[in-house]
Design an enzyme around this catalytic site. Structure first.
Site, short mmCIF file in Angstrom:
data_model
loop_
_atom_site.label_atom_id
_atom_site.label_comp_id
_atom_site.label_asym_id
_atom_site.label_seq_id
_atom_site.Cartn_x
_atom_site.Cartn_y
_atom_site.Cartn_z
N GLY A 39 0.83 -1.20 0.00
CA GLY A 39 0.00 0.00 0.00
C GLY A 39 0.86 1.25 0.00
O GLY A 39 2.05 1.18 0.35
N GLN A 59 2.83 9.88 1.90
CA GLN A 59 4.18 9.33 1.83
C GLN A 59 4.98 9.84 0.64
O GLN A 59 6.19 9.62 0.56
CB GLN A 59 4.12 7.79 1.75
CG GLN A 59 3.63 7.15 3.02
CD GLN A 59 3.53 5.65 2.85
OE1 GLN A 59 2.51 5.14 2.38
NE2 GLN A 59 4.59 4.95 3.20
N CYS A 99 6.44 -0.78 6.27
CA CYS A 99 5.98 0.47 5.64
C CYS A 99 7.11 0.99 4.76
O CYS A 99 8.27 0.96 5.17
CB CYS A 99 5.67 1.49 6.73
SG CYS A 99 5.15 3.10 6.11
N LEU A 100 6.78 1.46 3.56
CA LEU A 100 7.83 1.96 2.66
C LEU A 100 8.54 3.19 3.25
O LEU A 100 9.65 3.51 2.86
CB LEU A 100 7.23 2.30 1.29
CG LEU A 100 6.75 1.08 0.47
CD1 LEU A 100 6.09 1.53 -0.83
CD2 LEU A 100 7.90 0.11 0.17
N HIS A 131 -3.61 0.85 8.22
CA HIS A 131 -2.27 1.43 8.08
C HIS A 131 -2.29 2.61 7.10
O HIS A 131 -1.77 3.69 7.41
CB HIS A 131 -1.31 0.33 7.60
CG HIS A 131 0.10 0.79 7.39
ND1 HIS A 131 1.15 0.32 8.14
CD2 HIS A 131 0.65 1.67 6.52
CE1 HIS A 131 2.27 0.90 7.74
NE2 HIS A 131 1.99 1.72 6.75
N GLU A 132 -2.92 2.42 5.93
CA GLU A 132 -2.92 3.48 4.91
C GLU A 132 -3.78 4.66 5.34
O GLU A 132 -3.42 5.82 5.12
CB GLU A 132 -3.38 2.94 3.56
CG GLU A 132 -2.48 1.85 2.96
CD GLU A 132 -1.00 2.19 2.98
OE1 GLU A 132 -0.62 3.37 2.83
OE2 GLU A 132 -0.19 1.26 3.16
N HIS A 134 -2.02 6.88 7.70
CA HIS A 134 -1.09 7.80 7.03
C HIS A 134 -1.77 9.12 6.68
O HIS A 134 -1.18 10.19 6.79
CB HIS A 134 -0.58 7.19 5.72
CG HIS A 134 0.66 6.35 5.87
ND1 HIS A 134 1.83 6.83 6.42
CD2 HIS A 134 0.91 5.07 5.51
CE1 HIS A 134 2.74 5.87 6.40
NE2 HIS A 134 2.21 4.78 5.86
NI NI Z 1 3.03 2.92 5.47
#
Ligand code: NI
Length: 167
Positions: free
Chosen positions: A46, A51, A88-89, A130-131, A134
């Protein structure tokens, strides 16, 4: 199409809450395509607009057969809980066990502004939480104890120093 730069913790922009999308135009469509391609290029499950430094309530998820584009998403219900590993990226190389709801109900609109809702459980519920976190400037480490949070923060600071030393 272009790949976007992914911000890494502790970049302060990751803490910015995002604004609701109001214009459903080709600019939004192009951005969503770039966000999607960037997620795939970095092997992410995701990716949220936050981000890549874009202050808009948009996120994408690609997991198994699920291909989700969520604009202005909201969690409208949760049930139960689960503990599982999350990455997470924006936290390269970090994987931590995190508590999330077992099931979620989400309402959102698609890139044309058409409303839809979905229910998910297990890993997909985790990815949605999670997304959407963000988009509110919340990060996975916010769900960890203070001590674990400090360990992760130090690891990433050390890594970014090492990156800068590379020729
Ligand atoms: Ni993330």
């Amino acid at each position: 199409m272009s790949l976007l730069k992914i911000l890494v913790y502790p970049d302060p922009a990751l803490r910015e809450p995002s604004k609701e999308v109001e214009r459903f135009d080709s600019e939004l469509g192009n951005f969503i395509r770039d966000l999607w391609e960037t997620m795939l290029a970095y092997d992410g499950v995701g990716l949220a607009a936050t981000q890549v430094g874009k202050n808009l309530r948009v996120c994408v998820i690609s997991w198994k057969e699920h291909r989700l584009i969520l604009v202005n998403p909201r969690i409208t219900g949760t049930e139960g809980e689960q503990i599982g590993e999350e990455g997470c990226l924006s936290f390269p190389g970090i994987f931590e066990k995190i508590r999330r709801p077992l099931k979620v109900r989400v309402e959102a609109v698609d890139e044309a502004g058409k409303p839809f809702s979905l229910e998910a459980d297990g890993f997909l519920a985790r990815a949605l939480c999670h997304e959407i976190d963000h988009l509110d400037g919340r990060l996975m480490i916010d769900h960890l104890s203070h001590l674990k949070r400090e360990i992760v923060r130090k690891k990433l600071l050390k890594r970014s120093k090492e990156e800068r030393k590379k020729p």
